[in-house]
Design a protein around this motif. Structure first.
Motif, PDB file in Angstrom:
ATOM      1  N   PRO A 189      -2.209   0.040  11.916  1.00  0.00           N
ATOM      2  CA  PRO A 189      -2.872  -0.100  13.251  1.00  0.00           C
ATOM      3  C   PRO A 189      -4.074  -0.486  13.213  1.00  0.00           C
ATOM      4  O   PRO A 189      -4.679  -0.782  14.409  1.00  0.00           O
ATOM      5  N   ASN A 190      -4.824  -0.752  12.123  1.00  0.00           N
ATOM      6  CA  ASN A 190      -6.255  -1.288  12.215  1.00  0.00           C
ATOM      7  C   ASN A 190      -6.148  -2.761  11.921  1.00  0.00           C
ATOM      8  O   ASN A 190      -7.163  -3.372  11.893  1.00  0.00           O
ATOM      9  N   ILE A 191      -4.974  -3.465  11.659  1.00  0.00           N
ATOM     10  CA  ILE A 191      -4.866  -4.951  11.951  1.00  0.00           C
ATOM     11  C   ILE A 191      -4.487  -5.522  12.847  1.00  0.00           C
ATOM     12  O   ILE A 191      -3.329  -5.211  13.425  1.00  0.00           O
ATOM     13  N   ALA A 192      -5.166  -6.549  13.448  1.00  0.00           N
ATOM     14  CA  ALA A 192      -4.697  -7.390  14.689  1.00  0.00           C
ATOM     15  C   ALA A 192      -3.368  -8.122  14.060  1.00  0.00           C
ATOM     16  O   ALA A 192      -3.265  -8.673  13.296  1.00  0.00           O
ATOM     17  N   ASN A 193      -2.170  -8.090  15.161  1.00  0.00           N
ATOM     18  CA  ASN A 193      -1.234  -8.945  15.184  1.00  0.00           C
ATOM     19  C   ASN A 193      -1.037 -10.094  15.805  1.00  0.00           C
ATOM     20  O   ASN A 193      -0.067 -10.868  15.763  1.00  0.00           O
ATOM     21  N   ASN A 194      -2.179 -10.223  16.699  1.00  0.00           N
ATOM     22  CA  ASN A 194      -1.919 -11.313  17.809  1.00  0.00           C
ATOM     23  C   ASN A 194      -2.075 -12.848  17.199  1.00  0.00           C
ATOM     24  O   ASN A 194      -2.159 -13.825  17.951  1.00  0.00           O
ATOM     25  N   THR A 195      -2.203 -12.856  15.631  1.00  0.00           N
ATOM     26  CA  THR A 195      -2.386 -14.247  15.493  1.00  0.00           C
ATOM     27  C   THR A 195      -1.082 -14.563  14.672  1.00  0.00           C
ATOM     28  O   THR A 195      -1.320 -15.729  13.693  1.00  0.00           O
ATOM     29  N   SER A 196       0.044 -13.747  14.781  1.00  0.00           N
ATOM     30  CA  SER A 196       1.040 -13.914  13.924  1.00  0.00           C
ATOM     31  C   SER A 196       2.115 -14.723  14.952  1.00  0.00           C
ATOM     32  O   SER A 196       2.122 -14.593  15.929  1.00  0.00           O
TER      33      SER A 196
END
Length: 220
Positions: A189-196
């Motif tokens: 949950p501490n990692i952004a996923n919107n660049t995937s």
């Protein structure tokens, strides 16, 4: 080791590949094989489905409180990436009434495609578990901790996250020769996923993912 593994194998995908291997150790000299299916929830053709990761695991009871295991991600292998886990599960505390049993599992995650695309991720899982129904089932909660050792990401970018945590809860149904398991996991949950390019389904908006797994284990 420089992070040159395929760009599509982002950290959320890697850490979502499998559930906890062994929450409780096997009996001394007992062996077990496990097959699990599941992964992070994603949007696919207007449906929400878990990534179809299939993993196979073998475990051996070194003694009554210590189990060694190895696992292979079959789905990754089909796509040309060898993803292997080697680890131990050590029970630290026995359950006493409402106080849970506690176990810890140090793991080495080894990912290899070729000499320019390889990684090792140390992992430490900590679980608390409660037996019930005359030890025919047990419930557990825990946290899986992955550690990024590299200082750089691909293209010489600074590595911003060195600790990747995954809280989880699960239930195991124990039978004489078979165990059946279901696990829910909050993935990184501490990692952004919107660049995937993957559309992860998560209650945390642009961060992390939510995973679900089912598995069966044959003991002998």
């Amino acid at each position: 080791m420089r992070e040159t593994i395929l760009a599509s194998l982002i950290i959320i995908t890697i850490t979502s590949c499998a559930p906890t291997r062994f929450v409780k150790p096997l009996a001394k000299k007992q062996q077990a094989v496990n097959l699990s299916l599941g992964g992070a929830l994603i949007s696919y053709s207007k449906l929400t489905i878990p990534m179809p990761f299939v993993t196979a695991t073998y475990g051996y009871g070194i003694d009554s409180t210590l189990t060694g295991f190895g696992a292979l991600n079959i789905t990754s292998l089909v796509y040309g990436n060898a993803q292997v886990e080697l680890g131990l599960t050590k029970q630290l505390l026995q359950q006493k009434g409402v106080w849970p049993g506690v176990s810890v599992s140090p793991v080495a995650n080894i990912i290899y495609r070729n000499k320019d695309a390889s990684k090792v991720y140390p992992q430490v899982d900590i679980n608390a578990f409660w037996d019930y129904n005359n030890k025919r089932n047990f419930f557990y909660v825990g946290i899986s901790n992955w550690f990024e050792l590299a200082g750089k990401r691909v293209y010489d970018q600074e590595q911003e996250h060195h600790w990747l945590f995954n809280p989880m809860i699960g239930e195991t149904f124990v039978r004489n020769k078979w165990n059946y398991n279901i696990e829910l996991k909050v993935i990184a949950p501490n990692i952004a996923n919107n660049t995937s390019i993957v559309d992860y389904k998560t209650p945390f908006g642009s961060h992390g993912a939510f995973g679900i797994y089912i598995g069966c284990t044959r003991k002998f």
